[in-house]
Motif scaffolding. Sequence first.
Motif, PDB file in Angstrom:
ATOM      1  N   ALA A 221       0.830  -1.207   0.000  1.00  0.00           N
ATOM      2  CA  ALA A 221       0.000   0.000   0.000  1.00  0.00           C
ATOM      3  C   ALA A 221       0.864   1.256   0.000  1.00  0.00           C
ATOM      4  O   ALA A 221       0.565   2.234  -0.703  1.00  0.00           O
ATOM      5  N   LEU A 222       1.959   1.252   0.773  1.00  0.00           N
ATOM      6  CA  LEU A 222       2.883   2.388   0.770  1.00  0.00           C
ATOM      7  C   LEU A 222       3.535   2.568  -0.594  1.00  0.00           C
ATOM      8  O   LEU A 222       3.709   3.697  -1.080  1.00  0.00           O
ATOM      9  N   GLN A 223       3.884   1.455  -1.229  1.00  0.00           N
ATOM     10  CA  GLN A 223       4.465   1.541  -2.578  1.00  0.00           C
ATOM     11  C   GLN A 223       3.470   2.141  -3.568  1.00  0.00           C
ATOM     12  O   GLN A 223       3.844   2.945  -4.428  1.00  0.00           O
ATOM     13  N   MET A 224       2.202   1.766  -3.444  1.00  0.00           N
ATOM     14  CA  MET A 224       1.183   2.307  -4.340  1.00  0.00           C
ATOM     15  C   MET A 224       1.087   3.828  -4.212  1.00  0.00           C
ATOM     16  O   MET A 224       0.831   4.528  -5.194  1.00  0.00           O
ATOM     17  N   ALA A 225       1.319   4.342  -3.006  1.00  0.00           N
ATOM     18  CA  ALA A 225       1.200   5.779  -2.755  1.00  0.00           C
ATOM     19  C   ALA A 225       2.473   6.554  -3.029  1.00  0.00           C
ATOM     20  O   ALA A 225       2.467   7.787  -2.972  1.00  0.00           O
ATOM     21  N   THR A 226       3.558   5.845  -3.334  1.00  0.00           N
ATOM     22  CA  THR A 226       4.854   6.518  -3.526  1.00  0.00           C
ATOM     23  C   THR A 226       5.524   6.061  -4.827  1.00  0.00           C
ATOM     24  O   THR A 226       5.322   6.674  -5.869  1.00  0.00           O
ATOM     25  N   VAL A 227       6.281   4.976  -4.765  1.00  0.00           N
ATOM     26  CA  VAL A 227       7.066   4.556  -5.930  1.00  0.00           C
ATOM     27  C   VAL A 227       6.191   4.190  -7.120  1.00  0.00           C
ATOM     28  O   VAL A 227       6.539   4.473  -8.272  1.00  0.00           O
ATOM     29  N   ASN A 228       5.041   3.539  -6.864  1.00  0.00           N
ATOM     30  CA  ASN A 228       4.165   3.184  -7.987  1.00  0.00           C
ATOM     31  C   ASN A 228       3.574   4.435  -8.628  1.00  0.00           C
ATOM     32  O   ASN A 228       3.373   4.487  -9.845  1.00  0.00           O
ATOM     33  N   GLY A 229       3.263   5.437  -7.810  1.00  0.00           N
ATOM     34  CA  GLY A 229       2.769   6.701  -8.351  1.00  0.00           C
ATOM     35  C   GLY A 229       3.800   7.371  -9.238  1.00  0.00           C
ATOM     36  O   GLY A 229       3.468   7.905 -10.297  1.00  0.00           O
ATOM     37  N   ALA A 230       5.057   7.338  -8.801  1.00  0.00           N
ATOM     38  CA  ALA A 230       6.127   7.920  -9.616  1.00  0.00           C
ATOM     39  C   ALA A 230       6.259   7.201 -10.956  1.00  0.00           C
ATOM     40  O   ALA A 230       6.405   7.826 -12.012  1.00  0.00           O
ATOM     41  N   LYS A 231       6.197   5.873 -10.921  1.00  0.00           N
ATOM     42  CA  LYS A 231       6.282   5.097 -12.160  1.00  0.00           C
ATOM     43  C   LYS A 231       5.110   5.397 -13.074  1.00  0.00           C
ATOM     44  O   LYS A 231       5.262   5.488 -14.307  1.00  0.00           O
ATOM     45  N   ALA A 232       3.923   5.589 -12.495  1.00  0.00           N
ATOM     46  CA  ALA A 232       2.718   5.836 -13.293  1.00  0.00           C
ATOM     47  C   ALA A 232       2.832   7.104 -14.122  1.00  0.00           C
ATOM     48  O   ALA A 232       2.230   7.203 -15.192  1.00  0.00           O
ATOM     49  N   ILE A 233       3.580   8.077 -13.632  1.00  0.00           N
ATOM     50  CA  ILE A 233       3.705   9.356 -14.362  1.00  0.00           C
ATOM     51  C   ILE A 233       5.075   9.522 -15.010  1.00  0.00           C
ATOM     52  O   ILE A 233       5.462  10.633 -15.404  1.00  0.00           O
ATOM     53  N   GLY A 234       5.817   8.420 -15.109  1.00  0.00           N
ATOM     54  CA  GLY A 234       7.099   8.472 -15.800  1.00  0.00           C
ATOM     55  C   GLY A 234       8.194   9.165 -15.029  1.00  0.00           C
ATOM     56  O   GLY A 234       9.151   9.671 -15.630  1.00  0.00           O
ATOM     57  N   ARG A 235       8.102   9.158 -13.684  1.00  0.00           N
ATOM     58  CA  ARG A 235       9.119   9.833 -12.860  1.00  0.00           C
ATOM     59  C   ARG A 235       9.793   8.839 -11.899  1.00  0.00           C
ATOM     60  O   ARG A 235      10.213   9.210 -10.808  1.00  0.00           O
ATOM     61  N   GLU A 236       9.882   7.590 -12.328  1.00  0.00           N
ATOM     62  CA  GLU A 236      10.491   6.551 -11.506  1.00  0.00           C
ATOM     63  C   GLU A 236      11.948   6.906 -11.222  1.00  0.00           C
ATOM     64  O   GLU A 236      12.705   7.287 -12.119  1.00  0.00           O
TER      65      GLU A 236
END
Length: 434
Positions: A338-353
């Motif tokens: 859940a923490l990943q969904m709110a942080t790292v996964n969000g960054a990946k979703a917008i191309g900012r990984e």
Amino acid sequence: MNILINDGKILPMTTSEGDNLYFKGYVGIEGEKISFVSSDRKDALNFVASHPDARQIDATGKIVMPGLINTHTHVAMALLRGISDDVPLMEWLEQHIWPIEGKMGYQEVFDGARLGILEMLMGGTTTFVDMYPYEEAVAEAAETAGIRALVSPCPMDFRMDHFENDWKQVQKRFSSSRLVSMWMGPHAIYTLSGEHLQRSISLSKELGVGSHVHLAETQTEQNNSMAQYGMSPTEYFEKAGLFTTKTLAAHCVVMSDHDIEILAKNGVSVAHNPQSNMKLASGIAPVKKMLDAGINVSLGTDGASSNNDLDMWEEMRTASLLQKVSTLDPCAIPAYTALQMATVNGAKAIGREGELGVLADGALADILLVDIEKAHLYPHTNLISELVYSAHASDVDTVIVNGNIVVENRKCLTMNAQEVCGTAQKHIDALMAK
């Protein structure tokens, strides 16, 4: 500004579940980027020696973690909070929301966005992905407040002229912004003709940007798509070519196994909005299935008129609990996921990984300090579980965006909260009177 964060419990979000997820340590910030993350005090002393003017923040009793990324909202709808509750989605849109939105202009959207941004900053959201008319106003509000925003000018059949002006103005005013970026926001299958959808896809390719879209939100949307096109909304968008550009799809509630395969095959990210989906009785998105298929799933709040808040801590907790009860699997969506969904996964979703959603050398300095010296967070046995299952937005003490302190000691430094709230109240009073 150079900043040194001392003696915090560092949660970098760069390790896999089961590893050492947090440690006591230090974070150094030079300008807009993180220069080091370390457990070694020598690194902190060396940083101070080379940056004697650095602002030092004592993080004793606090978790230091990446800022939260809200990957789907309509931030200016904070102005419409509570005007229409307890009705189905299409009735909510057609009979309540769209009529009052038709009376909103640039200033109402700007001030509504300020209200939503104030709420998000105070709760630790440092980046949000928006879709709305007058995204130029949302971008202006974001830049002046010091929050990171990905705005998505929104083509819809009944306001294409407005859309054409909006994206051009956003590009003209914010193309060199350090905080604001732009994607296209094709609204949904039920508001866009094939011709207007193709216009949005063409612009995405021409400008080299992604697309942010509502997808498969309700069974009604699914039924109408099957009746009109003989295929699901996901199949329709794939056939139309939407997924040939980077795509962030919000909701994805009504998804067949084939639909999930399509998203996985095309690298489409999902913005899961559990509380909005619950409130509008849209259903429960098959998040565990999507994660198991390799789809990147992030978290969004949706707008504050269908949620009714912009609290990412609630979304994390709800996302985890909802999957557990719907799958009858207590292991579905563990706290760290859940923490990943709110942080790292969000960054990946917008191309900012790698740039956002993590604390790492060279990453952008979007950072939270969460005060864990609270009764509802004691005793300290598992800090990850405490954050997801027990923490509140009000536990966020300090917020740094792009290396700038924007919230300190629970006070927003970039906006006058009383003025923002008062202005919003005047706007909605005037709109309701009309």
